[in-house]
Design a protein around this motif. Structure first.
Motif, PDB file in Angstrom:
ATOM      1  N   MET A   1       5.838   7.469 -14.000  1.00  0.00           N
ATOM      2  CA  MET A   1       4.652   6.593 -13.782  1.00  0.00           C
ATOM      3  C   MET A   1       2.726   7.094 -14.379  1.00  0.00           C
ATOM      4  N   ASP A   2       2.478   5.756 -15.015  1.00  0.00           N
ATOM      5  CA  ASP A   2       1.424   6.596 -15.636  1.00  0.00           C
ATOM      6  C   ASP A   2       0.236   6.040 -14.523  1.00  0.00           C
ATOM      7  N   ASP A   3      -1.039   6.644 -15.172  1.00  0.00           N
ATOM      8  CA  ASP A   3      -2.049   6.212 -13.892  1.00  0.00           C
ATOM      9  C   ASP A   3      -2.792   5.042 -13.952  1.00  0.00           C
ATOM     10  N   ALA A   4      -2.732   4.077 -14.681  1.00  0.00           N
ATOM     11  CA  ALA A   4      -3.060   2.535 -14.014  1.00  0.00           C
ATOM     12  C   ALA A   4      -1.715   2.199 -13.137  1.00  0.00           C
ATOM     13  N   THR A   5      -1.149   2.623 -13.749  1.00  0.00           N
ATOM     14  CA  THR A   5       0.356   2.038 -12.754  1.00  0.00           C
ATOM     15  C   THR A   5       0.017   1.985 -11.166  1.00  0.00           C
ATOM     16  N   ARG A   6      -0.198   3.904 -10.779  1.00  0.00           N
ATOM     17  CA  ARG A   6      -0.534   4.609  -9.986  1.00  0.00           C
ATOM     18  C   ARG A   6      -1.541   3.707  -8.876  1.00  0.00           C
ATOM     19  N   THR A   7      -2.398   3.534 -10.301  1.00  0.00           N
ATOM     20  CA  THR A   7      -3.576   3.224  -9.909  1.00  0.00           C
ATOM     21  C   THR A   7      -3.857   1.706  -7.967  1.00  0.00           C
ATOM     22  N   GLU A   8      -2.537   0.770  -9.691  1.00  0.00           N
ATOM     23  CA  GLU A   8      -3.188  -0.009  -8.997  1.00  0.00           C
ATOM     24  C   GLU A   8      -1.974  -0.744  -7.923  1.00  0.00           C
ATOM     25  N   LEU A   9      -1.011   0.581  -7.538  1.00  0.00           N
ATOM     26  CA  LEU A   9      -0.248   0.375  -6.770  1.00  0.00           C
ATOM     27  C   LEU A   9      -1.607   0.824  -5.407  1.00  0.00           C
ATOM     28  N   GLU A  10      -1.833   1.899  -5.796  1.00  0.00           N
ATOM     29  CA  GLU A  10      -2.533   2.458  -4.346  1.00  0.00           C
ATOM     30  C   GLU A  10      -3.521   1.527  -3.857  1.00  0.00           C
ATOM     31  N   ALA A  11      -4.469   0.646  -4.779  1.00  0.00           N
ATOM     32  CA  ALA A  11      -5.192  -0.589  -4.465  1.00  0.00           C
ATOM     33  C   ALA A  11      -4.666  -1.993  -3.907  1.00  0.00           C
ATOM     34  N   ALA A  12      -3.140  -1.283  -3.952  1.00  0.00           N
ATOM     35  CA  ALA A  12      -1.991  -2.893  -3.221  1.00  0.00           C
ATOM     36  C   ALA A  12      -1.789  -2.581  -2.196  1.00  0.00           C
ATOM     37  N   ALA A  13      -1.099  -1.615  -1.730  1.00  0.00           N
ATOM     38  CA  ALA A  13      -1.343  -0.382  -0.581  1.00  0.00           C
ATOM     39  C   ALA A  13      -2.241  -0.682   0.416  1.00  0.00           C
ATOM     40  N   PHE A  14      -3.694  -0.825  -0.299  1.00  0.00           N
ATOM     41  CA  PHE A  14      -4.936  -0.651   0.607  1.00  0.00           C
ATOM     42  C   PHE A  14      -5.343  -2.033   0.838  1.00  0.00           C
ATOM     43  N   ARG A  15      -4.758  -2.981   0.100  1.00  0.00           N
ATOM     44  CA  ARG A  15      -5.726  -3.979   0.402  1.00  0.00           C
ATOM     45  C   ARG A  15      -4.373  -4.742   1.287  1.00  0.00           C
ATOM     46  N   ARG A  16      -3.118  -4.301   1.189  1.00  0.00           N
ATOM     47  CA  ARG A  16      -1.814  -4.588   2.649  1.00  0.00           C
ATOM     48  C   ARG A  16      -2.287  -3.733   3.322  1.00  0.00           C
ATOM     49  N   LEU A  17      -3.236  -2.217   3.358  1.00  0.00           N
ATOM     50  CA  LEU A  17      -3.175  -2.216   4.921  1.00  0.00           C
ATOM     51  C   LEU A  17      -4.644  -2.373   5.456  1.00  0.00           C
ATOM     52  N   ARG A  18      -5.778  -3.284   4.834  1.00  0.00           N
ATOM     53  CA  ARG A  18      -6.779  -4.171   5.295  1.00  0.00           C
ATOM     54  C   ARG A  18      -6.262  -5.483   5.910  1.00  0.00           C
ATOM     55  N   ASP A  19      -5.666  -5.673   5.062  1.00  0.00           N
ATOM     56  CA  ASP A  19      -5.549  -7.067   5.559  1.00  0.00           C
ATOM     57  C   ASP A  19      -4.475  -7.113   7.004  1.00  0.00           C
ATOM     58  N   HIS A  20      -3.621  -6.260   6.865  1.00  0.00           N
ATOM     59  CA  HIS A  20      -2.933  -5.799   8.509  1.00  0.00           C
ATOM     60  C   HIS A  20      -3.846  -5.410   9.025  1.00  0.00           C
ATOM     61  N   LEU A  21      -4.902  -5.135   9.243  1.00  0.00           N
ATOM     62  CA  LEU A  21      -6.117  -4.438  10.131  1.00  0.00           C
ATOM     63  C   LEU A  21      -6.675  -5.693  10.350  1.00  0.00           C
ATOM     64  N   GLN A  22      -7.249  -6.548   9.589  1.00  0.00           N
ATOM     65  CA  GLN A  22      -7.567  -7.839   9.901  1.00  0.00           C
ATOM     66  C   GLN A  22      -7.657  -8.561  11.027  1.00  0.00           C
ATOM     67  N   GLN A  23      -5.674  -8.637  10.484  1.00  0.00           N
ATOM     68  CA  GLN A  23      -4.824  -9.410  11.634  1.00  0.00           C
ATOM     69  C   GLN A  23      -4.225  -8.956  12.787  1.00  0.00           C
ATOM     70  N   ARG A  24      -4.506  -7.306  13.220  1.00  0.00           N
ATOM     71  CA  ARG A  24      -4.250  -6.777  14.676  1.00  0.00           C
ATOM     72  C   ARG A  24      -5.270  -6.776  14.541  1.00  0.00           C
ATOM     73  N   THR A  25      -6.078  -7.835  15.365  1.00  0.00           N
ATOM     74  CA  THR A  25      -7.555  -7.638  16.010  1.00  0.00           C
ATOM     75  C   THR A  25      -7.085  -6.462  17.617  1.00  0.00           C
TER      76      THR A  25
END
Length: 98
Positions: A1-25
């Motif tokens: 896996m190249d670095d750009a793809t890894r960064t994209e996947l990590e960013a997507a996982a972070f956004r999903r965590l952020r969104d999940h915690l916004q929903q789980r008040t």
């Protein structure tokens, strides 16, 4: 896996965590701290630090609003409950003076 793809996947996982915690008040920051050693405020601080490392000026309030999806004071008024004595004791036991 190249670095750009890894960064994209990590960013997507972070956004999903952020969104999940916004929903789980119902999940309080002290619960996250007691169980995982970090909370929404930690995540927003890490976000702020990452921005600053890249030369992007961002204060704590802006970082928190980005992570909470609203101003922190508003989120706190809507969703944060007073920590119970048992939550406070668990925090003191695991985090001491932090």
């Amino acid at each position: 896996m190249d670095d750009a793809t890894r960064t994209e996947l990590e960013a997507a996982a972070f956004r999903r965590l952020r969104d999940h915690l916004q929903q789980r008040t119902d999940v309080q920051n002290i619960d996250l701290m007691n169980l995982a050693g970090f909370c929404r405020n930690c995540l927003s601080r890490w976000y702020q630090e990452a921005a600053e490392e890249r030369g992007i000026a961002m204060d704590k309030d802006a970082a928190r609003e980005e992570f909470y999806g609203m101003p922190y004071d508003e989120w706190r008024d809507r969703h944060q409950r007073e920590a119970s004595p048992s939550q406070q004791a668990a925090f003191a036991s695991s985090h001491g003076e932090n």
